[in-house]
Design an enzyme around this catalytic site. Structure first.
Site, short mmCIF file in Angstrom:
data_model
loop_
_atom_site.label_atom_id
_atom_site.label_comp_id
_atom_site.label_asym_id
_atom_site.label_seq_id
_atom_site.Cartn_x
_atom_site.Cartn_y
_atom_site.Cartn_z
N GLU A 1 42.01 44.83 47.01
CA GLU A 1 42.42 46.62 46.98
C GLU A 1 40.98 47.52 45.67
O GLU A 1 41.22 48.76 46.06
CB GLU A 1 43.66 45.99 46.20
CG GLU A 1 44.68 47.67 45.65
CD GLU A 1 43.39 48.79 44.30
OE1 GLU A 1 43.44 49.59 44.09
OE2 GLU A 1 42.53 48.23 43.32
N ASP B 1 51.19 48.86 40.49
CA ASP B 1 50.02 48.11 40.22
C ASP B 1 49.61 49.04 39.12
O ASP B 1 50.42 49.57 38.36
CB ASP B 1 48.99 49.29 41.36
CG ASP B 1 47.84 49.04 40.54
OD1 ASP B 1 46.93 47.65 39.85
OD2 ASP B 1 46.57 48.83 41.76
ZN LIG Z 1 44.72 47.49 40.73
#
Ligand SMILES: [Zn+2]
Length: 353
Positions: free
Chosen positions: A226, A247
């Site tokens: 990511e 997240d």
């Molecule tokens: Zn992150």
């Protein structure tokens, strides 16, 4: 309304262990194995785990219905460094894995991992850092050229460092310095986004305890790229209807996010998340009394954005616990984990498509 218990103590234990496992973008072996073992140990019915060729962990949990499959994702990769050059002094010049201020890692302890998996301790510091010697150092701009790794090994030349087995391309792990306080705070590097992985773990645990399964077939992706923008770009089935990305929430001046709530992010740098997902998530927080904030992140993209940019058709939403001082020495609170896991569990159970 089915009561759900979120086991914050067990989530915290899982999180602390994960935080102590190095996983800078590009290196994921121990962390992914650990998550795989922990998810498998839950012994969820009709839940299968596999790895993608690029090393991400995929869990498929068969749900009650199959007509609108869902995805849930969080990333386990973090910031770190990589050896860029071995200097004539024997010290290491490094390149960043992910984006951060050099100031945020100044004087941090590190572990250098060699090609043959030997490990050496060291410290990130600016060149000539002693104030007894160098008065200019306080004002010198921190940069890849100024910063170096001082190895805790006897070396004063490039040859001696190479003789240790250290080479360009070796990973350098930043010490996470994990601490859980009796006031419920969790202080550590890499809460972005190991806290998100812990949120998924907590939601799975909550469903297991009450013997429930998701409303729809659900694919869980624990992504490992990511921080460099392509963690969520593959790993999901092609017919996904919805993707919930978990997240960290971005805190700071002008932000509504905090460490004690789950945030629903309605927009970040990559644009608005899907309004039907946002509305669904808001409805769930209201129905189940989940402490939530709504926020917009000014400099941020997620694996949900990566999924969309790769052509994914699903409606995407983004939630997560607030993380203070992100991409530096971070902090969150157990209440943020609690509400994030609760919302994730309620989302999994929600029959509305
Ligand atoms: Zn992150």
């Amino acid at each position: 309304m089915q009561p759900l218990n979120i086991d914050v103590a067990q989530m915290t234990t899982f999180l602390v262990d994960l935080l102590n496992m190095p996983s800078p973008t590009g290196y994921y072996v121990e962390a992914i194995e650990y998550v795989q073992r922990s998810f498998a140990a839950l012994e969820l019915p009709d839940f299968t785990l596999s790895l993608t060729p690029k090393g991400a962990l995929v869990g498929l949990w068969r749900g009650i219905a199959q007509n609108a499959p869902r995805g849930v994702t969080a990333h386990v990769d973090t910031l770190g460094l990589m050896v860029k050059e071995i200097k004539s002094s024997g010290r290491l010049k490094t390149t960043q894995l992910g984006g951060f201020m050099w100031n945020a890692v100044e004087f941090e302890g590190v572990t250098v991992r060699t090609y043959t998996n030997q490990r050496y301790r060291g410290t990130v510091l600016p060149q000539n850092p002693s104030t007894h010697v160098n008065r200019e150092i306080a004002d010198a701009k921190r940069s890849a050229d100024l910063m170096e790794v001082r190895l805790d090994a006897r070396t004063s030349s490039a040859d001696e460092t190479r003789a240790l087995g250290i080479e360009v391309g070796d990973f350098v792990f930043l010490d996470p310095r994990v601490e859980v306080t009796d006031t419920g705070f969790i202080r550590s590097r890499h809460l972005d986004n190991k806290s998100g992985v812990a949120v998924i773990y907590g939601a799975l645990l909550a469903l297991k305890e009450v013997g429930l399964r998701p409303a729809q077939d659900t694919t869980f992706l624990i992504a490992n790229y990511e921080e460099v923008g392509h963690g969520g770009s593959s790993g999901f089935p092609p017919d996904l209807a919805e993707l919930l990305t978990i997240d960290m929430a971005a805190m700071g001046e002008g932000q509504s996010s905090d460490e004690f709530s789950v945030t629903i992010c309605v927009k970040d740098t990559t644009g608005p998340y899907h309004f039907l997902m946002n509305n669904k998530l808001r409805r769930l927080t209201e129905t189940f009394n989940i402490q939530a904030k709504i926020d917009i992140y000014p400099y941020y993209g997620s694996d949900g954005s990566a999924y969309w940019q790769a052509g994914g058709p699903a409606r995407v939403g983004l939630i997560g616990p607030g993380v203070d001082a992100s991409h530096a020495y971070e902090r969150t609170h157990q209440d943020g984990l609690l509400h994030s896991a609760h919302l994730t569990a309620r989302y999994l159970l929600d029959p509305a498509s």
